[in-house]
Design a protein around this motif. Structure first.
Motif, PDB file in Angstrom:
ATOM      1  N   MET A 105      -3.501  16.456 -85.945  1.00  0.00           N
ATOM      2  CA  MET A 105      -3.803  16.439 -84.440  1.00  0.00           C
ATOM      3  C   MET A 105      -4.027  15.212 -83.809  1.00  0.00           C
ATOM      4  N   ASP A 106      -4.882  14.608 -84.625  1.00  0.00           N
ATOM      5  CA  ASP A 106      -5.576  13.126 -84.120  1.00  0.00           C
ATOM      6  C   ASP A 106      -4.179  12.243 -84.127  1.00  0.00           C
ATOM      7  N   GLU A 107      -3.528  12.177 -84.925  1.00  0.00           N
ATOM      8  CA  GLU A 107      -2.528  11.307 -85.179  1.00  0.00           C
ATOM      9  C   GLU A 107      -1.520  11.415 -83.937  1.00  0.00           C
ATOM     10  N   LEU A 108      -1.236  12.754 -83.692  1.00  0.00           N
ATOM     11  CA  LEU A 108      -0.358  13.095 -82.637  1.00  0.00           C
ATOM     12  C   LEU A 108      -0.799  12.717 -81.403  1.00  0.00           C
ATOM     13  N   MET A 165      -2.938  10.042 -75.963  1.00  0.00           N
ATOM     14  CA  MET A 165      -4.125  11.090 -75.237  1.00  0.00           C
ATOM     15  C   MET A 165      -5.309  11.022 -76.419  1.00  0.00           C
ATOM     16  N   ASP A 166      -6.288  11.547 -75.489  1.00  0.00           N
ATOM     17  CA  ASP A 166      -7.525  11.914 -76.436  1.00  0.00           C
ATOM     18  C   ASP A 166      -7.323  13.149 -77.225  1.00  0.00           C
ATOM     19  N   PRO A 167      -7.663  13.083 -78.444  1.00  0.00           N
ATOM     20  CA  PRO A 167      -7.731  14.084 -79.188  1.00  0.00           C
ATOM     21  C   PRO A 167      -8.079  15.222 -78.885  1.00  0.00           C
ATOM     22  N   ALA A 182      -5.582  20.935 -73.862  1.00  0.00           N
ATOM     23  CA  ALA A 182      -4.417  21.256 -73.425  1.00  0.00           C
ATOM     24  C   ALA A 182      -3.443  22.340 -73.859  1.00  0.00           C
ATOM     25  N   ASN A 183      -3.685  22.406 -75.278  1.00  0.00           N
ATOM     26  CA  ASN A 183      -3.070  23.413 -76.099  1.00  0.00           C
ATOM     27  C   ASN A 183      -4.043  24.818 -76.412  1.00  0.00           C
ATOM     28  N   TYR A 184      -4.958  24.843 -75.476  1.00  0.00           N
ATOM     29  CA  TYR A 184      -5.960  26.106 -75.875  1.00  0.00           C
ATOM     30  C   TYR A 184      -5.041  27.331 -75.385  1.00  0.00           C
ATOM     31  N   ALA A 185      -5.502  28.125 -76.262  1.00  0.00           N
ATOM     32  CA  ALA A 185      -4.576  29.608 -76.166  1.00  0.00           C
ATOM     33  C   ALA A 185      -5.495  30.520 -75.642  1.00  0.00           C
ATOM     34  N   GLU A 186      -5.217  31.153 -74.459  1.00  0.00           N
ATOM     35  CA  GLU A 186      -6.018  32.180 -73.936  1.00  0.00           C
ATOM     36  C   GLU A 186      -5.669  33.570 -74.571  1.00  0.00           C
ATOM     37  N   THR A 187      -4.606  33.738 -75.056  1.00  0.00           N
ATOM     38  CA  THR A 187      -4.346  35.045 -75.922  1.00  0.00           C
ATOM     39  C   THR A 187      -3.685  34.708 -77.406  1.00  0.00           C
ATOM     40  N   ASP A 188      -3.845  35.848 -78.168  1.00  0.00           N
ATOM     41  CA  ASP A 188      -3.432  35.739 -79.489  1.00  0.00           C
ATOM     42  C   ASP A 188      -1.923  35.696 -79.455  1.00  0.00           C
ATOM     43  N   SER A 223     -11.583   4.457 -78.192  1.00  0.00           N
ATOM     44  CA  SER A 223     -10.416   5.400 -78.274  1.00  0.00           C
ATOM     45  C   SER A 223      -9.188   5.027 -79.522  1.00  0.00           C
ATOM     46  N   SER A 224      -9.671   3.843 -80.147  1.00  0.00           N
ATOM     47  CA  SER A 224      -8.776   3.653 -81.197  1.00  0.00           C
ATOM     48  C   SER A 224      -9.088   4.248 -82.615  1.00  0.00           C
TER      49      SER A 224
END
Length: 91
Positions: free
Chosen positions: A34-37, A43-45, A51-57, A87-88
């Motif tokens: 995730m950090d490498e992506l 983007m900041d990790p 941004a990919n936080y899931a509100e539902t299962d 940031s690096s």
């Protein structure tokens, strides 16, 4: 049978128990990916995770009965000074 053992110092992460939401050595690989992506996307990790936080299962579509991960991200970022770090990536 003949065996030989040699120990050397190395600057590597050792597989060990992780203290995270889902425990286990495999989480280190996921978190590193995730950090490498995030770095490759510029983007900041932490922002990538939010941004990919899931509100539902994802499996059932049902809302979580209780989940405070977003608040934990923000509290941790504030308490540890995450937003003020360089940031690096570090080696």
């Amino acid at each position: 049978m003949w065996l030989r053992h040699r120990a050397e110092r190395a600057n590597v992460a050792m597989p060990r128990r992780c203290v995270r939401l889902a425990r286990g050595p495999g989480m280190w690989a996921l978190e590193s990916a995730m950090d490498e992506l995030a770095f490759d996307l510029g983007m900041d990790p932490l922002d990538l995770r939010i941004a990919n936080y899931a509100e539902t299962d994802p499996a059932t579509g049902a809302p979580w009965s209780s989940k405070k991960l977003r608040e934990a991200y923000e509290d941790g970022a504030r308490l540890f000074g995450w937003r003020d770090r360089p940031s690096s990536p570090r080696r």
